[in-house]
Design a protein around this motif. Structure first.
Motif, short mmCIF file in Angstrom:
data_model
loop_
_atom_site.label_atom_id
_atom_site.label_comp_id
_atom_site.label_asym_id
_atom_site.label_seq_id
_atom_site.Cartn_x
_atom_site.Cartn_y
_atom_site.Cartn_z
N UNK A 10 0.84 -1.13 0.05
CA UNK A 10 0.27 -0.05 0.17
C UNK A 10 1.01 1.16 -0.19
N UNK A 11 2.03 1.08 0.70
CA UNK A 11 2.82 2.44 0.79
C UNK A 11 3.54 2.61 -0.57
N UNK A 12 3.88 1.70 -1.09
CA UNK A 12 4.77 1.66 -2.20
C UNK A 12 3.72 2.44 -3.35
N UNK A 13 2.46 1.64 -3.61
CA UNK A 13 1.65 2.29 -4.44
C UNK A 13 1.36 3.84 -4.20
N UNK A 47 -3.17 10.23 1.61
CA UNK A 47 -3.14 8.79 1.60
C UNK A 47 -2.36 7.79 2.35
N UNK A 48 -1.12 8.62 2.35
CA UNK A 48 0.15 8.04 3.02
C UNK A 48 0.09 7.93 4.37
N UNK A 49 -0.89 9.02 5.03
CA UNK A 49 -0.57 9.34 6.36
C UNK A 49 -0.92 8.22 7.24
N UNK A 50 -2.09 7.71 7.13
CA UNK A 50 -2.54 6.55 8.09
C UNK A 50 -1.63 5.45 7.91
N UNK A 51 -1.16 4.94 6.65
CA UNK A 51 -0.29 3.76 6.60
C UNK A 51 1.04 4.12 7.30
N UNK A 52 1.54 5.28 7.23
CA UNK A 52 2.71 5.78 7.93
C UNK A 52 2.79 5.68 9.46
N UNK A 53 1.59 5.96 9.94
CA UNK A 53 1.43 5.83 11.28
C UNK A 53 1.55 4.27 11.84
N UNK A 63 3.18 1.94 10.08
CA UNK A 63 4.42 1.47 9.69
C UNK A 63 5.33 2.07 11.09
N UNK A 64 5.05 3.08 11.63
CA UNK A 64 5.77 3.52 12.85
C UNK A 64 5.27 2.75 13.96
N UNK A 65 4.08 2.08 14.01
CA UNK A 65 3.86 1.26 15.17
C UNK A 65 4.48 -0.22 15.12
N UNK A 66 4.58 -0.52 13.85
CA UNK A 66 5.17 -1.75 13.60
C UNK A 66 6.86 -2.08 13.29
N UNK A 67 7.47 -0.70 12.92
CA UNK A 67 8.83 -0.74 12.60
C UNK A 67 9.64 0.19 13.10
N UNK A 68 8.95 1.08 13.78
CA UNK A 68 9.72 2.35 14.43
C UNK A 68 9.89 3.44 13.39
#
Length: 209
Positions: A48-51, A111-117, A119-124
């Motif tokens: 999702x992030x890459x797209x 559109x990136x915002x929620x996925x980046x949040x 990602x931060x929870x999972x990967x730092x």
């Protein structure tokens, strides 16, 4: 110990062993399921992030396209146009075109915002740090476009135009893409920062169901 007792004890040992074996298998199965679930989740998030990143990249490239079609440049209403000079009408169309282009950039970034949040929870914070470089390039382009629109705005006074020109001349000229295969300096910076994000995310796409 009688033969019956021995047989009974053997049965108990067999049943106990079977129960322990079953418990071990169940625990291992649960661990495998959790790893599969995590792998699927990371795969979906990375994809999702890459797209979204590629759509965001294309939106930025559209802003820098030196060609602006008439269909992009709306005209003011007839009543508004009657009160405007030719230069103001031209500026109206140009500013609205850039506004529409920039709105698309903002939409793709949102559109990136929620996925980046997530990602931060999972990967730092590592991925967010990589994205900061891209967002700084977006901000640089935004400032450049704003300065250009201020200079061509007929309502901007001469002193403000001169001041804006002076500031603009000290900055690198990134407003227009040169549309070359190798890319101009801004394009190279953008693609390098995107490549770093790809390198971070691509290994997470190796998950197999």
């Amino acid at each position: 110990m009688t033969s019956n007792e021995i047989i009974s004890l053997a049965k108990d040992l067999i049943l106990s062993g079977a129960a322990i074996t079953g418990a071990v298998v169940a625990i291992k199965g649960l661990g495998t399921w959790r790893r599969q679930l995590q792998g699927q989740s990371e795969y979906d998030l990375s994809r999702r992030i890459l797209v979204s990143l590629f759509k965001y990249r294309d939106a930025l490239n559209t802003v820098r396209n030196p060609f602006m079609w008439n269909s992009e440049m709306p005209s003011p209403s007839e009543d508004e146009a009657k009160l405007m000079t030719r230069e103001k009408i031209q500026y109206y169309g140009t500013s609205k075109a850039y506004e529409a282009r920039w709105n698309n950039v903002q939409k793709e970034r949102a559109n990136l915002y929620a996925d980046l949040l997530e990602a931060e929870a999972l990967w730092g914070k590592e991925l967010n740090d990589l994205f900061k470089v891209v967002f700084l390039l977006q901000h640089e382009l935004f400032i450049c476009i704003n300065r250009y629109l201020e200079v061509i705005n007929p309502d901007t006074d001469d002193m403000s135009k001169k001041s804006t020109h002076s500031i603009k001349n000290k900055s690198r000229d990134i407003m227009y893409s040169d549309l070359s295969d190798e890319g101009d300096d801004f394009q190279k910076d953008l693609m390098a920062s995107i490549k770093n994000i790809e390198k971070y995310l691509k290994p997470k796409l190796s998950y197999k169901i």
